[in-house]
Design an enzyme around this catalytic site. Structure first.
Site, PDB file in Angstrom:
ATOM      1  CB  CYS A 288      -0.833   0.145   1.140  1.00 41.45           C
ATOM      2  SG  CYS A 288      -0.288  -0.136   2.656  1.00 41.45           S
ATOM      3  CG  HIS A 346      -4.922   1.018   3.395  1.00 39.03           C
ATOM      4  ND1 HIS A 346      -3.953   0.361   2.670  1.00 39.03           N
ATOM      5  CD2 HIS A 346      -5.775   1.636   2.645  1.00 39.03           C
ATOM      6  CE1 HIS A 346      -4.464   0.602   1.218  1.00 39.03           C
ATOM      7  NE2 HIS A 346      -5.532   1.418   1.546  1.00 39.03           N
ATOM      8  CG  ASP A 369      -6.351   3.073  -1.344  1.00 39.26           C
ATOM      9  OD1 ASP A 369      -5.150   2.822  -1.795  1.00 39.26           O
ATOM     10  OD2 ASP A 369      -7.068   2.570  -0.672  1.00 39.26           O
ATOM     11  CG  ASP A 411     -19.350   0.097  14.791  1.00 43.51           C
ATOM     12  OD1 ASP A 411     -18.556   1.088  15.024  1.00 43.51           O
ATOM     13  OD2 ASP A 411     -20.679   0.065  14.830  1.00 43.51           O
TER      14      ASP A 411
END
Length: 715
Positions: A288, A346, A369, A411
Site C-alpha cells: 500500500c 493502510h 487509493d 465497527d
C-alpha cells in the site's frame, strides 16, 4: 535553449525576400522559473496552463509585421487550434488559446511571442507549429513540443491552492514521510518522490499514453484530461497493473525473490525508471505505501497537489456492511475465519481539487487509493472521494465513499467462539481509524487528520496513542445463567455493565527486550467473583491474520466486589525471537471467564516491535552540494547479549549511490560495531534518502532498517 533550424511543414507561393524562421529559443530557464517547473525536465519546455509563457523566434531577414502575419498552431492528437498572434498588451478570450507580441519584444531579426493556454487545457505533451502568412503565400514550420501541466498557483484552475507553503509542500517537495506500524508504536520512513530525477516527467506522461482510456479513444482521452477528477481516476488505476499496463504488481505474502521486497523501496523514481525501461512491464513488488508514494509522485509531477496519508487500523469492508467481524477462541487465540480484515495501517493519497460535479461543499482534499482492493466502476481504483463526504457520512457520494468510510470508521464485532458457538460478543466503535496521519507542512512532525474524517467520534488529543485500552463489558454475573449462540448469526450480546477488562503494553518493546503486558480487571458488581484469565500472543503481518500462538498463559484469579485488579505478565525475549520474522506485529488478547456463569469478556491489542538502531552520519552535515563527492559513515552496534554470526551491513540510495555497498563480519560480539564507509554524490538537487539495512544469520528473517535524508543543493 536554441534549436536547429526547423524544417518546412508546408509551403505555398514563392519565398522572394520574405523572412524565414532560423532558430527558436524556448526561453526555458525563464519560463521554468515563472511556471514553477524548474528541474522537471532537461529535454522539454514545461509550463502550466492558464499562465503565459514566451518563445523567441529568430529569422534570417527582418520580419515585417505589416506584410507578414504570424500564426501559431497547437496540436494534441488529431486535434489542433490556430492562434493568430496579436500585437496587443491585452489578452483575448481566456477560454481559448491566445498569443501576443509586445512592441518592446520586436527586434530587427527576432520577435518574442507570449503564449497563453486556457485554464482548462488538457495535461499532455503538445506539438507547436508556426505559420508565416501573407496574401501570396504561407510558410509553415514545426517549432517543437512543450508539456502543459495543471496550475495550482492559478485561482481559476480546479487544483488551485491559496498558500505558497501548501504548494511548496504538496507540489514542489520531492521528499515525504510515510507513517507505519501501529498506534502504540508509530514509525516513520522517509520517501524520495523523485519528481526531479531525469525521465520521471516523461514516465508520468507515458503512463497517460498507455492507459486503456487513451488506447481506446485518444482524442476523447485528451479532451477529458482537463479535469483533475478524471486524471486522478485514470492514474490511480494505472499505478497498479491489475487492469492495464500499470506500474506495480502487488504482493503481500510468500517469496519476493522474483522482484524487490516492498520494504526495500524508498524512491518512486527507481520504480518509474524500471517500468519505462522494461517497456511497461509491471514492477515487482508493491504494497500500500509503495502504491501510494508512486501515485503521489505522479500527481505532483502533473501539478495536482497531493500528500500521502496513513490510516491506523484500517478496515477492509468487502460486503458494505460498515462493520468487521473478528473471531477469537475461548482462550484468546485470534482465528482466521473472517472474510473482512483490519490492516494495522493502510496508506493512500489525498489530492486537492474542486469538485464541480458534486458542488462546492465537496471541494478540498479527496481520497485516491491505488492499492488494488475492490473494483470501482469495474476497475481497480478508489476515489477521488471527498474527505468531507466521509466526515459527514455521505455514503452515496462518488467515488467509493462507503468503502472509504468503512476504512476509517467501521465497527469491529469481536466474537469469542467455543465449539462452534459464540460465547462472547464485544463491539468496538473506536479502534478503526484510530489515528490518521500525514506529514506536516515544512516539518517531519505528523499532522493528525483524524478530526477531518471523524468529527463526531474523535475527541482525543493529537499524537501517538500510548497505553490505550480496548475495553469490553460482561453481563451481570451473580446469577448462574449463561448464553451462547451459533457462530454464524451473532447473538450473545452483553448489555449490562458489571465487569470491565482492558489490556495495555508497557512501553515500546524493541527486539531483544522482554514484552510486559498489563491486564486490568474491574469488578463493578456487588459480589465477589472467581475468574480464569487466558492470555495469548501471536505474530501477524500488518495486512493479514495472525499465525499460530507463540506464547500463552492461564491463571485463576479472585476479585472482590468493586475491586480493580492489575495482572502483569512478561514474555521473555527467548519466547519470541525464534518466531519473529521481518516486520511482524504482535497480536495479544485476553479472555476473562467467569467460572460461575461461563460468560467471557475479551480485550485485544496489537503492537510492533522496534528494530535495533543503525547510525548514519554524513561528513559535513546532511546538506550536500550537487555533483560533489561526500562521505557517509554507517554503523551498527550489537546490543544483543549474544554474538551474531554472518553480520551484513548494506547501504543504498537512489540518486546518491550506484548499486548496493556491503560490509560483512563473520562474527559480531556483544558491544562490537560493524561499519560501512561509502562515497555519495548527487547529480540532481532535492531530497534524497540513504537506506541502511542490517541482517545476521542467527535470525535471517529479521532485518533492521534505517533511513536517512540528505538535502542536495544546486551548484
Amino acid at each position: 535553449m536554441y534549436f536547429m533550424q526547423p524544417t518546412t511543414h508546408n509551403t505555398c507561393g514563392t519565398d522572394g525576400d520574405q523572412c524565414q524562421l532560423k532558430l527558436v529559443n524556448y526561453e526555458a530557464h525563464e519560463n521554468h522559473i515563472s511556471h514553477e517547473t524548474q528541474g522537471l525536465s532537461k529535454t522539454h519546455l514545461v509550463v502550466r496552463r492558464g499562465k503565459p509563457f514566451k518563445i523567441t523566434l529568430m529569422f534570417d531577414n527582418q520580419w515585417n509585421p505589416l506584410l507578414e502575419s504570424l500564426v501559431l498552431e497547437v496540436w494534441l492528437g488529431d486535434m489542433s487550434e490556430r492562434i493568430r498572434v496579436q500585437s496587443s498588451n491585452e489578452w483575448s478570450d481566456p477560454l481559448r488559446w491566445s498569443a501576443k507580441i509586445n512592441q518592446s519584444d520586436i527586434h530587427p531579426k527576432s520577435v518574442t511571442i507570449h503564449v497563453c493556454s486556457p485554464v482548462l487545457s488538457s495535461v499532455a505533451l503538445y506539438e507547436l507549429l508556426l505559420h508565416i502568412e501573407t496574401k501570396q503565400y504561407r510558410k509553415s514550420y514545426v517549432v517543437g513540443t512543450f508539456v502543459l501541466l495543471c496550475n495550482p498557483w492559478l485561482k481559476d484552475d480546479p487544483v488551485y491552492m491559496p498558500l505558497d507553503v501548501q504548494t511548496e509542500e504538496y507540489v514542489k517537495s520531492d521528499y515525504g514521510l510515510i507513517f507505519m506500524g501501529t498506534p502504540l508504536n508509530i514509525c516513520r520512513r522517509p520517501w524520495s518522490f523523485g519528481q526531479y530525477e531525469s525521465g520521471v516527467l516523461e514516465a508520468c506522461l507515458k503512463l497517460l499514453q498507455v492507459s486503456p482510456q487513451h488506447l481506446s479513444d485518444k482524442n476523447q482521452d485528451f479532451v477529458l484530461r482537463t479535469d483533475p477528477v478524471y486524471l486522478s481516476r485514470v492514474l490511480c488505476a494505472m499505478v497498479n497493473c491489475n487492469d492495464d499496463l500499470g506500474i506495480l504488481l502487488g504482493k503481500w505474502q510468500g517469496s519476493y525473490k522474483e522482484g524487490v521486497k516492498p520494504t526495500e523501496w524508498s524512491c518512486s523514481a527507481d520504480i518509474l525508471h524500471q517500468w519505462v525501461s522494461s517497456n511497461c512491464r509491471p514492477v515487482r513488488y508493491g504494497q500500500c505505501w509503495v502504491f501510494a508514494a508512486v501515485l503521489c509522485t505522479v500527481m505532483r509531477v502533473l501539478g495536482i497537489p497531493s500528500r500521502v496519508v496513513t490510516v491506523f487500523n484500517a478496515a477492509h469492508d468487502g460486503d458494505g456492511s460498515v462493520r468487521v467481524e473478528e473471531y477469537y477462541s475461548s482462550t484468546g487465540e485470534k482465528l482466521n475465519i473472517s472474510k473482512d480484515s483490519i490492516w494495522n495501517f493502510h496508506v493512500w493519497v489525498e489530492c486537492w481539487m474542486r469538485r464541480p460535479d458534486l458542488g462546492p461543499g465537496f471541494d478540498g482534499w479527496q481520497v485516491v487509493d491505488p492499492t488494488p482492493q475492490e473494483r470501482s466502476a469495474g476497475i481497480f481504483c478508489c476515489g477521488p472521494c471527498p474527505v468531507i463526504a466521509v466526515q459527514q457520512r455521505r455514503l452515496n457520494a462518488p467515488f467509493d465513499a462507503a468503502f472509504v468510510y468503512a476504512s476509517v470508521d467501521a465497527d469491529i464485532i469481536r466474537l469469542v467462539v467455543r465449539d462452534g458457538l459464540v460465547v462472547g460478543r464485544m463491539v468496538d466503535t473506536q479502534a478503526v481509524g484510530q489515528l490518521i496521519y500525514t506529514k506536516s507542512i515544512g516539518s517531519d512532525r505528523p499532522e493528525n487528520l483524524t478530526p477531518a474524517y471523524k468529527r463526531k467520534r474523535w475527541d482525543q488529543p493529537a499524537g501517538p496513542v500510548r497505553g490505550s485500552a480496548h475495553r469490553a463489558e460482561l453481563g451481570s454475573s451473580c446469577s448462574n445463567q449463561s448464553q451462547s449462540s451459533p457462530v454464524m448469526g451473532g447473538g450473545g450480546a452483553e448489555r449490562s455493565h458489571s465487569l470491565e477488562v482492558s489490556l495495555d503494553v508497557d512501553g515500546v518493546p524493541a527486539v531483544g527486550d522482554s514484552i510486559i503486558l498489563c491486564v486490568w480487571v474491574t469488578n463493578q458488581s456487588d459480589c465477589s467473583r472467581v475468574l480464569v484469565e487466558y492470555l495469548n500472543a501471536q505474530f501477524k503481518e500488518f495486512d493479514s491474520g495472525p499465525q499460530k500462538s507463540f506464547w500463552k498463559t492461564r491463571r485463576k484469579v479472585h476479585i472482590k466486589a468493586g475491586e480493580v485488579l492489575k495482572l502483569t505478565h512478561t514474555i521473555p525475549t527467548a519466547e519470541y525471537e525464534a518466531y519473529l520474522a521481518g516486520d511482524d506485529i504482535v497480536n495479544v488478547a485476553v479472555v476473562i471467564k467467569d467460572i460461575r456463569t461461563n460468560r467471557r469478556v475479551l480485550a485485544a491489542q496489537e503492537f510492533s516491535i522496534s528494530s535495533p538502531r543503525i547510525t548514519v552520519e554524513i561528513e559535513g552535515g546532511d546538506t550536500i552540494k550537487q555533483n560533489k563527492e561526500h562521505t557517509a559513515q554507517v554503523s551498527f552496534i550489537n546490543t544483543f547479549p549474544q554474538t551474531l554470526s554472518g553480520a551484513v551491513l548494506t547501504v543504498e540510495g537512489s540518486g546518491l549511490l550506484g548499486g548496493k555497498h556491503e560490509a560483512r563480519l563473520f562474527f559480531l560480539r556483544p558491544g562490537e560495531q560493524i561499519e560501512a564507509q561509502v562515497s555519495i554524490m548527487a547529480s540532481s538537487p532535492g531530497t534524497k534518502v540513504l537506506m541502511a539495512t542490517f541482517s545476521h544469520s542467527n535470525c535471517p528473517s529479521v532485518v533492521s532498517r534505517s533511513f536517512h535524508t540528505v538535502s542536495v543543493i544546486a551548484e
